[in-house]
Design a protein around this motif. Structure first.
Motif, mmCIF file in Angstrom:
data_model
loop_
_atom_site.group_PDB
_atom_site.id
_atom_site.type_symbol
_atom_site.label_atom_id
_atom_site.label_comp_id
_atom_site.label_asym_id
_atom_site.label_seq_id
_atom_site.Cartn_x
_atom_site.Cartn_y
_atom_site.Cartn_z
ATOM 1 N N ASP A 550 0.865 -1.160 0.000
ATOM 2 C CA ASP A 550 0.000 0.000 0.000
ATOM 3 C C ASP A 550 0.910 1.220 0.000
ATOM 4 O O ASP A 550 1.251 1.760 1.033
ATOM 5 C CB ASP A 550 -0.910 0.005 1.241
ATOM 6 C CG ASP A 550 -1.841 1.210 1.241
ATOM 7 O OD1 ASP A 550 -2.121 1.739 0.143
ATOM 8 O OD2 ASP A 550 -2.271 1.631 2.322
ATOM 9 N N VAL A 551 1.310 1.579 -1.184
ATOM 10 C CA VAL A 551 2.190 2.746 -1.289
ATOM 11 C C VAL A 551 1.975 3.381 -2.656
ATOM 12 O O VAL A 551 1.783 2.691 -3.647
ATOM 13 C CB VAL A 551 3.676 2.347 -1.088
ATOM 14 C CG1 VAL A 551 4.127 1.324 -2.114
ATOM 15 C CG2 VAL A 551 4.581 3.569 -1.126
ATOM 16 N N THR A 552 1.953 4.701 -2.653
ATOM 17 C CA THR A 552 1.790 5.418 -3.905
ATOM 18 C C THR A 552 3.142 5.477 -4.592
ATOM 19 O O THR A 552 4.113 5.936 -4.011
ATOM 20 C CB THR A 552 1.302 6.843 -3.617
ATOM 21 O OG1 THR A 552 0.129 6.726 -2.831
ATOM 22 C CG2 THR A 552 0.997 7.585 -4.900
ATOM 23 N N ALA A 553 3.186 4.981 -5.849
ATOM 24 C CA ALA A 553 4.475 4.940 -6.538
ATOM 25 C C ALA A 553 4.986 6.338 -6.845
ATOM 26 O O ALA A 553 6.123 6.678 -6.551
ATOM 27 C CB ALA A 553 4.359 4.097 -7.804
ATOM 28 N N LEU A 555 4.775 10.426 -6.489
ATOM 29 C CA LEU A 555 4.221 11.588 -5.806
ATOM 30 C C LEU A 555 5.096 12.786 -6.105
ATOM 31 O O LEU A 555 6.136 12.990 -5.487
ATOM 32 C CB LEU A 555 4.120 11.339 -4.297
ATOM 33 C CG LEU A 555 2.949 12.057 -3.601
ATOM 34 C CD1 LEU A 555 2.775 11.604 -2.184
ATOM 35 C CD2 LEU A 555 3.046 13.560 -3.681
ATOM 36 N N VAL A 560 0.173 16.306 -5.170
ATOM 37 C CA VAL A 560 0.142 16.488 -3.717
ATOM 38 C C VAL A 560 -1.276 16.674 -3.177
ATOM 39 O O VAL A 560 -1.682 16.022 -2.226
ATOM 40 C CB VAL A 560 1.046 17.664 -3.285
ATOM 41 C CG1 VAL A 560 0.934 17.908 -1.789
ATOM 42 C CG2 VAL A 560 2.493 17.361 -3.648
ATOM 43 N N THR A 561 -2.052 17.552 -3.828
ATOM 44 C CA THR A 561 -3.383 17.851 -3.317
ATOM 45 C C THR A 561 -4.241 16.591 -3.237
ATOM 46 O O THR A 561 -4.852 16.284 -2.218
ATOM 47 C CB THR A 561 -4.077 18.877 -4.229
ATOM 48 O OG1 THR A 561 -3.255 20.033 -4.287
ATOM 49 C CG2 THR A 561 -5.443 19.251 -3.699
ATOM 50 N N LYS A 563 -3.280 13.459 -3.324
ATOM 51 C CA LYS A 563 -2.737 12.447 -2.430
ATOM 52 C C LYS A 563 -3.041 12.767 -0.961
ATOM 53 O O LYS A 563 -3.404 11.887 -0.186
ATOM 54 C CB LYS A 563 -1.222 12.333 -2.640
ATOM 55 C CG LYS A 563 -0.610 11.143 -1.926
ATOM 56 C CD LYS A 563 -1.180 9.840 -2.441
ATOM 57 C CE LYS A 563 -1.281 8.808 -1.351
ATOM 58 N NZ LYS A 563 -2.019 7.615 -1.799
ATOM 59 N N MET A 564 -2.896 14.040 -0.610
ATOM 60 C CA MET A 564 -3.166 14.416 0.785
ATOM 61 C C MET A 564 -4.620 14.145 1.118
ATOM 62 O O MET A 564 -4.944 13.710 2.224
ATOM 63 C CB MET A 564 -2.833 15.896 1.027
ATOM 64 C CG MET A 564 -1.354 16.229 1.025
ATOM 65 S SD MET A 564 -0.354 15.318 2.251
ATOM 66 C CE MET A 564 -0.915 16.051 3.792
ATOM 67 N N LEU A 567 -4.958 10.429 1.731
ATOM 68 C CA LEU A 567 -4.356 10.027 3.002
ATOM 69 C C LEU A 567 -5.240 10.448 4.175
ATOM 70 O O LEU A 567 -5.418 9.716 5.136
ATOM 71 C CB LEU A 567 -2.959 10.624 3.146
ATOM 72 C CG LEU A 567 -1.871 10.009 2.260
ATOM 73 C CD1 LEU A 567 -0.575 10.803 2.382
ATOM 74 C CD2 LEU A 567 -1.613 8.548 2.609
ATOM 75 N N LYS A 568 -5.820 11.646 4.058
ATOM 76 C CA LYS A 568 -6.701 12.113 5.131
ATOM 77 C C LYS A 568 -7.916 11.213 5.251
ATOM 78 O O LYS A 568 -8.387 10.929 6.347
ATOM 79 C CB LYS A 568 -7.171 13.554 4.860
ATOM 80 C CG LYS A 568 -6.179 14.583 5.303
ATOM 81 C CD LYS A 568 -6.745 15.973 5.148
ATOM 82 C CE LYS A 568 -5.709 17.001 5.583
ATOM 83 N NZ LYS A 568 -6.139 18.367 5.295
ATOM 84 N N GLN A 570 -8.002 8.067 4.447
ATOM 85 C CA GLN A 570 -7.522 6.829 5.055
ATOM 86 C C GLN A 570 -7.414 7.001 6.575
ATOM 87 O O GLN A 570 -7.771 6.120 7.340
ATOM 88 C CB GLN A 570 -6.159 6.488 4.441
ATOM 89 C CG GLN A 570 -5.697 5.063 4.681
ATOM 90 C CD GLN A 570 -4.477 4.710 3.807
ATOM 91 O OE1 GLN A 570 -4.061 5.490 2.955
ATOM 92 N NE2 GLN A 570 -3.930 3.528 4.012
ATOM 93 N N LYS A 571 -6.942 8.164 6.978
ATOM 94 C CA LYS A 571 -6.817 8.443 8.420
ATOM 95 C C LYS A 571 -8.199 8.511 9.072
ATOM 96 O O LYS A 571 -8.401 7.972 10.154
ATOM 97 C CB LYS A 571 -6.064 9.759 8.634
ATOM 98 C CG LYS A 571 -5.830 10.092 10.095
ATOM 99 C CD LYS A 571 -5.102 11.424 10.244
ATOM 100 C CE LYS A 571 -5.300 11.997 11.628
ATOM 101 N NZ LYS A 571 -4.156 11.861 12.496
ATOM 102 N N LYS A 574 -9.550 5.236 9.891
ATOM 103 C CA LYS A 574 -8.971 4.632 11.097
ATOM 104 C C LYS A 574 -9.622 5.177 12.356
ATOM 105 O O LYS A 574 -9.665 4.502 13.368
ATOM 106 C CB LYS A 574 -7.474 4.947 11.177
ATOM 107 C CG LYS A 574 -6.612 4.107 10.260
ATOM 108 C CD LYS A 574 -5.160 4.362 10.618
ATOM 109 C CE LYS A 574 -4.210 3.642 9.693
ATOM 110 N NZ LYS A 574 -2.812 3.895 10.087
#
Lengths: 598, 427
Positions: A550-553, A555, A560-561, A563-564, A567-568, A570-571, A574
């Motif tokens: 699970d990793v973005t190849a 970036l 950036v926008t 991807k952030m 990630l948010k 995904q957070k 959790k």
């Protein structure tokens, strides 16, 4: 207003049989609201109520009506329609002299129609039979009238045929309310007594008590006493719901309205308590309510531990509006500080959870709902537990008793087979079957509450293509051969996942449970073993494989926008999980415990 | 880019700014915001106080089947007009003194050489003398003359889109070049005088076996290049590959094999002296791509061209903006030709978000978050604001903490996103 011209009544009905629509038509016909004002279903004031098309809480409205040259005051006290809320229905009925029992002309009598009719009879209310939706093509008003006569003993020619939607027959019904329902008993000379049948908290004005005056008169600036708790207050405002709050100087005997007395502490007002005059108090309080019996329990933990105080404040507020919901602090090794909450049923629980998140914006993690058990210990004492984790050590337990209910299911006779099969698998014993008509049958079972509380209703709905309805009533605790299943996640027993089941089901249930958990717990950076233990012995194991990749190849600047944002998200995902021994366990996992489907 | 065109240029003010720079760090950032690089840095390779420049050339000879970037077929684009448009947008930006420049795409090498050189020359004019200047090239689109032209115009780094050394895979990807052309392109680049050459490679191509990928890696290493970017194939929305995958014509390589290929990549390239310095990037020491390091340091950059992004976060403590040009080439050209700014979306980046972006981007570097650098840039201690995730992942052996840096442990790299997400917002 002459007391002879006051009518206090409720509308009771099975869900979706048109109770709220009828209330709206009455409000319009009496000029209480204009058609333009009529937001659909004005009595359902909570978002959730309107979205789900059900009424959760009682609320009241005062209407004025001319009949036969006389001026009448009609107080309509709305009631919830769902199986879980029988308690609230009986509360509303206690404030009334009459009830309109509404039955859908296309559906006939349903389980909650019966339950509500029993409650109205118990409360001593005069019942008028109302057959709604008679203008629909599928309507069979005569057949339904026959059912009503057969099952409830209301004569078929005394039923009112209406269409709440178009307004057909509603005026006749209002006239009937004036003619056929009894007025309140005249006790205006006695000391003041008013029953608190509901309450609401307003951030600015404090507690708003919904009351029905049974004797004497309440006046503004009067010093009042709450007879149950003994607290005294000065009335700052009295009023009626028209349907918005309209202040009045006094509420006379037989009237319905609200009392505001600068009551800041939520705990001081008990639903069912009696308000009296502090200087000239009544000798006895009105007959209050039996405290409601919570049958379903679930733990609520804040998604984030720092939100515990906010969660407590939110529960305080919710409980003021909902006397049938209880909560006590709870500390779990796995989930931290939270609350064990008691509910009348599953829908009640869902609604509380939704209101919590919607009205208070608090993320909660909730454990699977369980029922309450009675434990007979070897020393002869009996103990009530409402979570499997509270079960004392096996060596101390003489017997485990579980709650049983009388379960009534009404369905079409061609779906009986499927329902009987399900009921049997759930340890239900058939007590009797009764044909309401050649095609409709009522089945009465003795059932363990634990077996029907979670998904049973959905399943019989599925089997009967939405046709069947059910209701149940608690009958008592009985000893059964029950055992506790423990679940270990990554080697750690998770109390919130343990459950008490019948021995004959224990092993398959345990296996099924970890299969479900394997699917609902996301993969982690490491392998996670899931184990089932009965009486300390491991009987099954599953493994959640580790996350492989699970990793973005790529970036770079332009990514950036986006991807952030991902990630948010995904957070955030959790956040709704609980971290137990480095494993993130999502809400669904806790709920999957009681899900016995394949 | 109108915002960038407003910096004052009066020499008096510039002089006073440079003077204050010595005693005030934020003054140097303010100077930077106006597009002024300090004189003493012009001859150095310290990029920490300068902007990067990215130019997006949104054309390709043919669209590769996996590519989700914005580009149009070269034969449907008027190349001279496109380059004129890019130069117009560049003209609107008064900033000079870029420390790095990168012309990417699409495929810049699909432009007629004269047009590409016009662009290169103008970009070069705005760069510091020691700037790194990269142009992306398709190995099938270059020859000796083309490469000599770029070298002479000041380009000092080439990035070839090699992707694979297997003919079958190149065919499947729709690359439009042969295996042999990759080697030939690298040889021609050396002859033209390029000392900094990189290759892009793709692994986990549908149907690829472990031996296939090892063969491609070996072939890349044999070319003795300075830099490799190795990406796991991803199925991007709107691509032919994604459509084929959904139709069942292609299957993604399974997660286990994808991970194994990634681990072999790191192992094979490190053994060849190409050190991993970012999740997907490898270089001989000293040949790390400075332009891309700017992104991962969260330093500001200007993006020119349709779909290009600019990051105008100068002082992280104040937050900033990210401006992304719209992708549509026609609307882009119409705007810049009539003297208007390129149509774009602006995103305001709050100070908190800028801090988190910095952490997430930094952690992609093999060196991770440099504690001193982070404190200096953000005014915050990463060990405090990210105490929870750092402690949790350190205990799990997924992060490494020294007194200088916090970084992902090697075994955390394949699952980096599950960790980085905990740095994406402050609690």
């Amino acid at each position: 207003m002459k007391i002879q011209n006051i009518r206090n009544f409720s509308i009771v009905a099975h869900i979706d049989h048109g109770k709220s629509t009828l209330a709206d038509r009455m409000l319009e016909l009496t000029g209480t609201i204009t058609e333009r004002q009529a937001k659909d279903q004005i009595l359902d004031s909570m978002d959730i109520e309107r979205e789900r098309g059900i009424t959760i809480k009682a609320s009241a409205v005062t209407m004025e009506y001319e009949h036969d040259g006389e001026h009448y005051m009609l107080n309509l006290i709305d009631t919830p329609g769902h199986v879980d809320f029988g308690y609230e229905v009986s509360r509303a009925l206690a404030a009334c002299e009459g009830a309109l029992l509404v039955v859908d002309a296309t559906q006939g009598i349903q389980a909650q129609t019966l339950a509500n009719a029993y409650l109205a009879t118990e409360a001593g209310a005069e019942i008028l039979g109302v057959i709604n939706k008679v203008d629909l093509p599928a309507a069979q008003p005569d057949l339904v009238a026959e059912e009503i006569e057969h099952v409830l003993g209301i004569r078929r020619n005394e039923c009112f045929h209406i269409s709440a939607k178009s307004g057909l027959g509603v005026k006749d019904l209002l006239d009937a309310v004036c003619m056929l329902l009894p007025p309140p008993a005249d006790r205006s000379d006695e000391p003041a007594r008013a029953l608190i049948f509901d309450s609401q908290y307003d951030d600015y004005r404090g507690v708003i008590c919904y009351v029905r005056v049974f004797s004497g008169t309440l006046k503004t600036r009067q010093r009042i006493r709450l007879m149950g708790t003994g607290y005294t207050y000065q009335v700052t405002e009295l009023g009626k719901f028209r349907p918005d709050m309209r202040p009045v100087d006094e509420l006379g005997c037989g009237e319905v309205g609200y009392v505001i007395a600068n009551i800041r502490d939520l705990a001081n007002v008990r639903i069912g308590d009696t308000i009296t005059d502090d200087v000239h108090p009544a000798p006895d309080a009105l007959k209050g309510y039996k405290p409601p019996m919570q049958m379903v329990f679930s733990d609520f933990y804040p998604g984030n531990n720092t939100e515990y105080p906010r969660l407590r404040a939110a529960f305080d507020k919710l409980s003021l509006n909902d006397a049938s919901f209880t909560f006590v602090p709870q500390n779990s090794q796995a989930l931290g500080f939270g609350f064990r909450c008691g509910f009348l049923g599953l829908l009640h629980m869902e609604i509380i959870q939704e209101r919590l998140e919607r009205e208070n914006d608090i993320d909660v993690v909730q454990t699977a709902p369980t029922v309450s058990y009675e434990i007979l210990l070897r020393d002869g004492t009996v103990k009530r537990i409402d979570a499997p984790s509270e079960l004392p050590d096996r060596t101390m337990v003489a017997e485990i008793r579980e709650p049983f209910v009388k379960l009534e299911i009404i369905t079409a006779n061609d779906t009986i087979g499927g329902i009987m099969k399900l009921a049997e698998a759930r340890r239900c014993k058939l007590l009797k079957t009764d044909y309401l008509s050649p095609t409709r049958v009522m089945m009465v079972y003795k059932a363990p509450l634990a077996e029907i509380v979670y998904d049973f209703y959905d399943l019989i709905k599925g089997i009967s293509h939405g046709y069947a309805t059910m209701d149940y009533e608690f009958t008592g605790f009985e000893a059964e051969d029950l055992v506790k299943i423990d679940i270990l996640v990554n080697g750690t027993p998770v109390e919130a996942l343990s459950l008490i089941v019948h021995r004959s089901n224990a092993e398959p249930r345990g296996r099924k449970l970890i299969t479900k958990l394997r699917k609902s717990i996301p993969r982690h950076q490491f392998e996670i073993p899931l184990q089932v233990a009965i009486g300390g012995k491991i009987i099954a194991r599953e493994t959640i494989k580790a996350y492989r990749k699970d990793v973005t190849a790529k970036l770079y600047g332009g990514d950036v926008t986006r991807k952030m944002k991902l990630l948010k998200k995904q957070k955030e995902g959790k956040k709704r999980m609980k971290n137990i021994g480095a494993v993130e366990i999502p809400q669904e996992a806790f709920m999957s415990v009681l899900d016995t489907s394949e | 880019m109108a915002e960038l065109a407003t910096g004052p240029t009066k020499s008096g003010r510039r002089a006073s700014c440079v003077k204050r720079e010595a005693d005030s760090r934020s003054a140097s950032w303010r100077a930077l915001a106006r597009g002024q690089a300090s004189d003493e840095r012009q001859g150095t390779r310290d990029d920490s106080l300068s902007f990067g420049l990215y130019v997006h050339v949104p054309v390709c000879r043919s669209k590769c089947r996996y590519c989700g970037f914005y580009s149009l077929p070269a034969d449907r684009v008027d190349a001279p007009r496109l380059v004129d448009g890019l130069l117009l947008e560049l003209d609107r930006c008064e900033r000079t003194g870029f420390c790095t420049a990168y012309i990417g795409g699409g495929s810049p090498s699909s432009l007629p050489v004269n047009d590409l050189l016009r662009l290169v020359q103008q970009v070069r004019r705005r760069c510091l003398p020691a700037a790194e200047f990269t142009v992306e090239c398709n190995p099938g689109q270059v020859d000796a003359g083309f490469l000599e032209g770029l070298r002479t115009a000041g380009v000092n780094r080439l990035s070839f889109g090699a992707q694979s050394f297997l003919a079958r895979e190149l065919e499947l990807l729709g690359r439009g070049h042969s295996v042999e052309q990759i080697g030939a392109a690298v040889t021609a680049a050396r002859r033209a005088g390029f000392e900094n050459v990189g290759l892009d490679l793709i692994f986990a191509i549908p149907g690829s076996s472990p031996a296939d990928w090892q063969a491609s890696l070996d072939a890349a290493v044999a070319l003795n290049i300075e830099h490799v970017s190795a990406y796991s194939l991803s199925f991007e929305p709107g691509t032919v590959f994604e459509a084929w995958r959904r139709a069942g014509r292609l299957a993604a390589v399974d997660e286990e094999l994808d991970r194994a290929m990634y681990e072999w990549t790191i192992d094979r390239l490190e053994r060849a002296g190409l050190r991993q310095y970012e999740i997907s990037n490898f270089a001989r020491p000293g040949f790390e791509c400075r332009h891309n390091l700017g992104y991962w340091a969260n330093r500001p950059y200007v993006g020119i061209g349709p779909a290009a992004a600019s990051c105008l976060t100068l002082d992280i403590r104040e937050g900033g903006r990210r401006i992304t040009n719209d992708a549509d080439i026609e609307r882009y050209l119409a705007a810049v030709e009539s003297g208007r700014p390129a149509p774009a979306q602006t995103q305001v980046v709050s100070p908190d978000d800028a801090v988190c972006e910095t952490a997430v981007l930094n952690l992609r570097r093999r060196g991770g978050i440099d504690l001193a650098e982070f404190r200096r840039r953000t005014g915050l201690d990463p060990m405090r604001i990210f105490a929870d995730p750092i402690e949790r992942y350190r205990a799990m052996g997924l992060m490494e903490v020294t007194d200088r840096a916090v970084r992902l442990a090697g075994r955390a790299l394949p699952v980096a996103d599950t960790i980085l997400c905990d740095f994406s917002a402050l609690d």
